[in-house]
Design an enzyme around this catalytic site. Structure first.
Site, short mmCIF file in Angstrom:
data_model
loop_
_atom_site.label_atom_id
_atom_site.label_comp_id
_atom_site.label_asym_id
_atom_site.label_seq_id
_atom_site.Cartn_x
_atom_site.Cartn_y
_atom_site.Cartn_z
N ASP A 88 0.85 -1.19 0.00
CA ASP A 88 0.00 0.00 0.00
C ASP A 88 0.89 1.24 0.00
O ASP A 88 1.70 1.42 0.90
CB ASP A 88 -0.91 -0.02 1.24
N SER A 95 -2.87 -5.77 7.81
CA SER A 95 -4.04 -5.51 8.65
C SER A 95 -4.25 -6.74 9.50
O SER A 95 -4.37 -7.85 8.97
CB SER A 95 -5.28 -5.27 7.81
#
Lengths: 495, 64
Positions: A88, A95
């Site tokens: 990202d 996550s």
């Protein structure tokens, strides 16, 4: 009654490819993650069907804001522990799976660090000799570039968002005292280490707004991204972008635990007092820059209080809330532990900083860097101290300073190792992770709120998971374990 | 924050802790200092060899 504060963190790690001259961080991140997932040989792609990061919690949508399609072809894996591991914005990011309380977040966040360590080792084995990928769990390169550690909390959709904003803002501004990871110098325009030799937070320099949708520029204290990844009629997911990535388990525990309690109080409209600040963005930096912890902040009602006093206020209100309403929303036992530790660190900060040096990242870092500075007669601008600052966050066991400063552990290695491959049993992450463990070849896509199976024949079968607290081991273990094939699972789920 | 003060003064648990710890403070302080000295020596062993280069070359793209 406040709903259960299902929660998790998403961390963007700093990345450097050493020994290769110029390097491309996106390529390096891809190599890193691919090396790990290939070593597991269980790669399932992420499904972006339901992603809408441009939807605003205040009730409108930003045009042109779309799922990050550009990056999807890079690397985007769902792990058997229910986590998502991906590239990202030129950083490797993990996550955690959805967790049911702050302690679980600590376990799966530590497991994420271990996954990054394993990834670095796997990458080294495929890179040319002399090259190495090094990952830092921090939020700034010291040169004005920041990357995030976000938290997520499940909220009741019925709570007016304006109440969330007014209640949580003074808490976010002052929780740096317990959640800050510490930083040498300053990256705010016009300021240097001469004015700000050391500050509490990695991130305070990068926040410019009180409320907003942005996450990469003009960052707001309260982010309004309205993308619940679950039943949007019932829930919202509060997407918190203002935290530092913590190495200290106690810092992570308190960051998530105290925030979850305050959010439960806001949800129940039991905060009981308006602690709004006159100028939150200014106050955020003031708190981060004030190592005396004694400078008063101006409140909207004209009164003054220090960040420490405001944290004591929040703690007192939280204790009253615990007595009158209970802490079921954050887990009774974990909630009680959060209150106990919260009081202990505030007491430490108030009386003698070193009393909190085994618990809080910024204190641990400040103490060891101060001692080093003293011993060698250095200035705060010295490269040695800046290097130590960065190296505090180097997660390689041979180099990490954070693992050497005596931080208190809340987890043990056994449960952390288990959490690298096993999901929490307490949320829908269990169903995602367990299905991936058993039937990865039949799962063609996964995201937070669904799994898509190819069980032969047409069409693909999507299993929705719109309730974060269903899909738990308690609810589904018997059924899942009694199925021999994914087709049988689909049939028995009635999907 | 006057109300805060009023509430905290009678909080006996915190006051007691301070009283208990007080006699050992200097001893504890010395122990902490000795631990820190050892730690600094250990850090010297693992610190990046060229701090200037290391700090200069640590450049990241901005993220979220």
């Amino acid at each position: 009654m406040a709903i259960r504060k299902v929660c998790g963190v998403e961390t963007e790690y700093g990345i450097v490819l050493r020994g290769a001259g110029e390097s491309n961080p996106i390529a390096a991140s891809s190599v890193l993650i691919n090396a790990y997932v290939s070593s597991l040989a269980r790669k399932v792609g992420w499904d972006f069907e339901d992603e809408s990061p441009g939807t605003d919690a205040r009730g409108f949508s930003v045009e042109g804001s779309s799922p990050p399609e550009v990056e999807t072809h890079l690397v985007n894996a769902v792990l058997t522990n229910g986590a998502r591991y991906y590239v990202d914005h030129a950083h490797p990011e993990i996550s955690t799976p959805e967790c049911v309380d702050a302690r679980e977040v600590v376990v799966w966040d530590k497991a994420a660090e271990r996954i990054l360590i394993a990834s670095m080792e796997a990458a080294t084995s495929i890179l040319p000799p002399g090259q190495e990928i090094v990952v830092h769990k921090n939020n700034s390169d010291g040169k004005g570039n920041s990357y995030g550690c976000h938290e997520n909390y499940l909220m009741d959709r019925a709570v007016p968002f304006s109440r969330v904003v007014s209640g949580i803002t003074p808490f976010f501004v002052t929780r740096q005292l317990i959640a800050g990871a510490g930083k040498v110098g300053c990256e705010a325009p016009g300021l240097s280490w001469r004015e700000v030799p050391f500050q509490l937070s990695q991130r305070a320099d990068f926040f410019e707004e009180e409320v907003g949708l942005e996450t990469t520029l003009k960052r707001p204290i309260v982010n309004t991204r309205d993308e619940p990844h679950c039943d949007a009629q019932k829930y919202r997911r509060l997407h918190v972008i203002i935290g530092d990535a913590n190495l200290s388990e106690v810092s992570t525990f308190l960051k998530v635990g105290t925030t979850a309690i305050v959010l439960a109080m806001i949800e129940d409209d039991e905060l009981g007092r308006d602690l709004s600040l006159a100028a939150p963005v200014h106050a955020l930096r003031q708190v981060s820059y004030d190592l005396t912890l004694a400078k008063p902040l101006e409140l909207a009602d004209g009164s003054k209080a220090t960040a420490l006093e405001l944290q004591w206020q929040f703690l007192d209100l939280a204790k009253k809330y615990a007595e009158s309403r209970g802490l079921e929303a954050v887990g009774e036992d974990v909630g009680a532990e959060v209150l106990r530790r919260w009081e202990a660190v505030l007491h430490g900060l108030e009386t003698n900083l070193s009393a909190a040096a085994k618990q809080l990242d910024w204190v641990a870092k400040y103490q060891v860097l101060s001692a080093y500075k003293e011993r060698d007669g250095l200035e705060w601008g010295d490269a040695k101290l800046r290097a130590m600052d960065l190296q505090y966050h180097d997660i390689r066991p041979a180099r990490s300073l954070a693992t050497r400063v005596g931080l208190e552990r809340l987890t043990n290695e056994e449960e952390v190792a288990s959490a690298m491959t096993n999901p929490p049993r307490t949320t829908r992450a269990w169903f995602r992770g367990r299905c991936l463990q058993r039937w990865a070849p039949a799962i063609v896509a996964a995201n937070w709120d669904s799994l898509v199976f190819d069980v032969g024949g047409d069409p693909l079968r999507r299993v929705p998971m719109m309730e974060p607290l269903r899909g738990t081991a308690a609810l589904l273990e018997d059924l899942v374990e009694s199925c021999n094939t994914p087709a049988e699972l689909i049939e028995r789920l009635g999907a | 924050m006057a109300e805060r003060e009023q509430k905290r003064k009678p909080a006996s648990s915190r006051t007691e802790e301070v009283v208990e710890e007080a006699p050992g403070v200097s001893e504890k302080g010395e122990k902490i200092k000795a631990e820190l000295d050892d730690l600094l020596d250990e850090i010297d062993e693992v610190l990046e060899e060229n701090a200037e280069d290391f700090v200069r070359s640590y450049v990241q793209k901005g993220g979220q």
